[in-house]
Scaffold this motif. Sequence first.
Motif, short mmCIF file in Angstrom:
data_model
loop_
_atom_site.label_atom_id
_atom_site.label_comp_id
_atom_site.label_asym_id
_atom_site.label_seq_id
_atom_site.Cartn_x
_atom_site.Cartn_y
_atom_site.Cartn_z
N TRP A 80 0.63 -1.20 -0.10
CA TRP A 80 0.06 -0.05 -0.03
C TRP A 80 1.18 0.93 -0.12
O TRP A 80 0.52 2.24 -0.72
CB TRP A 80 -0.94 -0.01 1.24
CG TRP A 80 -1.69 1.17 1.58
CD1 TRP A 80 -2.67 1.55 0.85
CD2 TRP A 80 -1.25 2.25 2.42
NE1 TRP A 80 -2.94 2.90 1.25
CE2 TRP A 80 -2.25 3.35 2.10
CE3 TRP A 80 -0.08 2.26 3.12
CZ2 TRP A 80 -2.11 4.61 2.96
CZ3 TRP A 80 -0.19 3.55 3.71
CH2 TRP A 80 -0.92 4.86 3.71
N LEU A 81 1.76 1.21 0.83
CA LEU A 81 2.66 2.48 0.94
C LEU A 81 3.39 2.73 -0.52
O LEU A 81 3.52 3.89 -0.91
CB LEU A 81 3.86 2.14 1.87
CG LEU A 81 4.71 3.47 2.28
CD1 LEU A 81 3.87 4.63 2.65
CD2 LEU A 81 5.75 2.86 3.41
N ILE A 82 3.91 1.57 -1.08
CA ILE A 82 4.59 1.92 -2.43
C ILE A 82 3.58 2.57 -3.42
O ILE A 82 3.63 3.28 -4.30
CB ILE A 82 5.37 0.59 -2.88
CG1 ILE A 82 6.36 0.04 -2.16
CG2 ILE A 82 5.42 0.64 -4.45
CD1 ILE A 82 6.95 -1.05 -2.41
N GLY A 83 2.24 2.02 -3.36
CA GLY A 83 1.10 2.28 -4.16
C GLY A 83 0.90 3.99 -4.06
O GLY A 83 0.23 4.39 -4.69
N GLN A 84 1.25 4.47 -2.99
CA GLN A 84 0.91 5.88 -2.52
C GLN A 84 1.66 6.75 -3.36
O GLN A 84 1.58 8.02 -3.41
CB GLN A 84 0.88 6.05 -1.16
CG GLN A 84 0.04 5.34 -0.27
CD GLN A 84 -1.50 5.45 -0.81
OE1 GLN A 84 -1.88 6.36 -0.78
NE2 GLN A 84 -1.99 4.51 -1.23
N GLY A 85 2.81 6.24 -3.98
CA GLY A 85 3.65 7.07 -4.71
C GLY A 85 4.91 7.41 -3.93
O GLY A 85 5.12 7.38 -2.58
N ARG A 86 5.84 8.11 -4.83
CA ARG A 86 7.04 8.44 -4.19
C ARG A 86 7.19 9.32 -3.08
O ARG A 86 8.00 9.32 -2.15
CB ARG A 86 7.98 8.93 -5.32
CG ARG A 86 9.43 9.32 -4.94
CD ARG A 86 10.10 9.97 -6.16
NE ARG A 86 11.69 9.67 -6.25
CZ ARG A 86 12.45 9.96 -7.22
NH1 ARG A 86 11.93 10.37 -8.31
NH2 ARG A 86 13.64 9.79 -6.71
N ASP A 87 6.46 10.39 -2.98
CA ASP A 87 6.49 11.70 -2.02
C ASP A 87 6.13 11.00 -0.69
O ASP A 87 6.34 11.19 0.26
CB ASP A 87 5.39 12.75 -2.48
CG ASP A 87 6.25 13.67 -3.45
OD1 ASP A 87 7.23 13.41 -3.94
OD2 ASP A 87 5.36 14.38 -4.21
N ARG A 88 4.70 10.16 -0.72
CA ARG A 88 4.24 9.68 0.37
C ARG A 88 5.39 8.59 0.98
O ARG A 88 5.59 8.23 2.21
CB ARG A 88 3.05 8.89 0.42
CG ARG A 88 2.52 8.22 1.47
CD ARG A 88 2.02 9.13 2.77
NE ARG A 88 1.07 10.00 2.21
CZ ARG A 88 0.43 10.98 3.07
NH1 ARG A 88 1.15 11.22 3.97
NH2 ARG A 88 -0.60 11.66 2.60
N PHE A 89 5.80 7.52 0.03
CA PHE A 89 6.76 6.62 0.36
C PHE A 89 8.06 7.20 1.07
O PHE A 89 8.34 6.71 2.16
CB PHE A 89 7.15 5.76 -0.94
CG PHE A 89 8.11 4.70 -0.63
CD1 PHE A 89 7.47 3.47 -0.12
CD2 PHE A 89 9.53 4.87 -1.05
CE1 PHE A 89 8.34 2.45 -0.02
CE2 PHE A 89 10.28 3.78 -0.62
CZ PHE A 89 9.69 2.63 -0.21
#
Length: 167
Positions: A80-89
Amino acid sequence: MHTDDFWHLIDDARTGAVDDEDHSDALVRLLAQLAPGEIIAFQRRYREYKALSCTEPLWAAACLVNEEADDEGFDRFRDWLIGQGRDRFEAALADPDSLATATWDAQSIEDAENLAYAAPDAYRQLTGGELFLPDVALERAFTGRAWGPQDLPRLLPRLATRVGRTV
């Protein structure tokens, strides 16, 4: 695969997706348009990010977000964290408490597990074969938790407050 290309694929697949299941389906479609070697490179990069996110502070965050602390729940949380995108990750790697501003629910975290299968599914669609990567130990070995469930509000105060866990 270059870092920027990886994250662009994650973001492009999320555009227009109504949920995490749509996100993974869109990612399969995008990956299936690439050459087999690029799909393999994407999967390698995905596994690298999954390993990078295997940290005790993120496990603590997963305990709050998932309300569980088992291996499977932590694995889905990192998808899920990867799926949130680079900035969130990257923000979560630097400060897991930053996840207090994220949006999630139990179903979105569970459905995000499909992101881990996007490259193998796309590879199978494109080639008819199985994407095989040697089973390399990419997970970090924990020496034991430096925290217990009672410590989570102290370790991640904003996230704990968000999910209603206080001291």
